[in-house]
Motif scaffolding. Structure first.
Motif, short mmCIF file in Angstrom:
data_model
loop_
_atom_site.label_atom_id
_atom_site.label_comp_id
_atom_site.label_asym_id
_atom_site.label_seq_id
_atom_site.Cartn_x
_atom_site.Cartn_y
_atom_site.Cartn_z
N ASP A 11 -70.55 51.77 41.05
CA ASP A 11 -70.25 50.57 42.16
C ASP A 11 -69.07 50.15 42.31
N VAL A 12 -69.41 49.26 43.39
CA VAL A 12 -67.63 48.78 43.56
C VAL A 12 -67.84 47.40 42.85
N HIS A 61 -67.55 35.73 52.35
CA HIS A 61 -66.92 36.70 50.78
C HIS A 61 -67.52 35.53 50.18
N ASP A 112 -62.45 48.98 45.59
CA ASP A 112 -63.38 49.32 46.67
C ASP A 112 -63.66 50.39 46.12
N ARG A 150 -67.05 43.91 40.63
CA ARG A 150 -68.08 42.25 42.26
C ARG A 150 -67.45 41.37 41.35
N GLU A 182 -65.57 40.99 48.79
CA GLU A 182 -66.27 41.40 50.28
C GLU A 182 -68.01 41.84 49.81
N TRP A 183 -68.17 42.06 48.91
CA TRP A 183 -69.62 42.51 48.68
C TRP A 183 -69.56 43.92 49.14
N ARG A 184 -67.86 45.05 49.12
CA ARG A 184 -67.53 45.89 49.16
C ARG A 184 -66.40 46.49 48.57
#
Length: 304
Positions: free
Chosen positions: A236-237, A185, A226, A239, A203-205
């Protein structure tokens, strides 16, 4: 609230801080060069730290250029993910530095450098933090209730986990120790809300949320951002975020790649461009929630 960088359309990794003298909220961010040509991931590098200012409590943001005075050696270089805060009578910036403009993710060192300023415009370099790693990025700092400060950062040499160390004066730091391990992460951020401390990691999700009573022991409570939102730039998620504490309320500033999911070419401008958005956070039954689709009415960031 929606903010796009007017030069390269690549605003990412925001941090929001109150300019105490001017009574304005300042957002400093990684100015990724989303619209720039070049090989590989050169567009992610060669970035400055962008500055946007809000005079209406976060409702609108005016681009003011880039932070000057960060360069300490010749050449075009890379600055990422500023952490900016007021302490010891001045502003501090801990920012990731990479020499040059690499066109690959791997194969080059990263370091976190410390700058200080009286006014958020003029910055003086105090040098790199010595963190026992050649690939330390994404600083986050919180004042300890007992005195002193704690720093968290992503250590890419150690499985991209979050490590932490302490300082009494923001000058000398204790040896870093692992804090959040498990899955890789980045982008730790720490804040207080509803009587306890929280940490977010990217966590890029979506963002993982952790709760603590003492800033040492952390318990994961779930994920936020998420699931994409309903806004036109929120598809998008969420970030790499920052949280602004405002009394008993907290507001999260995060970025999205709104064209990524629909882009046929994942390296196109439409896939690269990014937008900074904001939402209020809340705590329900001991878990953190993000009120992602609830509209914010300015001023939602008070100046005192």
């Amino acid at each position: 609230m929606s903010y796009r960088d007017p030069v390269y359309d690549g605003a990412t990794d925001p941090v929001v801080v109150l300019n105490r003298a001017r009574g304005e909220w300042w957002m400093l961010y990684t100015q990724r060069r989303a619209s720039a040509p070049g090989p590989g991931v050169a567009w992610v590098h060669g970035s400055d730290i962008g500055v946007a200012v809000s005079r209406d409590g976060g409702g609108s943001w005016l681009y003011r250029g880039t932070v000057q005075g960060l360069d300490f050696e010749p050449g075009r270089n890379t600055f990422w993910a500023p952490e900016v805060f007021w302490a010891e009578g001045q502003y501090h910036m801990l920012v990731t530095y990479i020499r040059g403009v690499p066109d690959r993710w791997e194969g080059h060192d990263r370091q976190i450098r410390h700058y200080v300023s009286p006014d958020l415009w003029r910055w003086s370099d105090l040098g790199p933090l010595h963190l026992n790693s050649r690939r330390a990025i994404d600083a986050a700092v919180c004042r300890l209730p007992s005195g002193g400060y704690r720093l968290w950062f992503k250590d890419e040499e150690r499985e991209s986990h979050t490590y932490a160390c302490d300082s009494a004066d923001l000058t000398a730091w204790t040896p870093p120790q692992p804090t959040i391990t498990g899955a890789a992460h980045e982008g730790p951020n720490v804040f207080a809300l509803d009587g306890c401390f929280w940490m977010l990691t990217d966590e890029w999700r979506g963002l993982a949320a952790y709760r603590s009573d003492d800033l040492t022991q952390w318990r994961r409570t779930g994920m936020i951002l998420d699931i994409p939102g309903t806004g036109p730039d929120d598809t998008d998620v969420g970030r790499h975020a920052d949280v602004a504490e405002c009394g008993d309320r907290a507001f999260i500033f995060y970025f999205t790649h709104p064209g990524l999911a629909s882009a046929a070419d994942k390296d196109s401008y439409q896939a690269r461009r990014s937008v900074v958005l904001a939402a209020e956070l809340a705590v329900t039954n001991g878990s953190l929630r993000c009120l992602r689709d609830k509209p914010l009415s300015a001023p939602f960031l008070p100046v005192s």
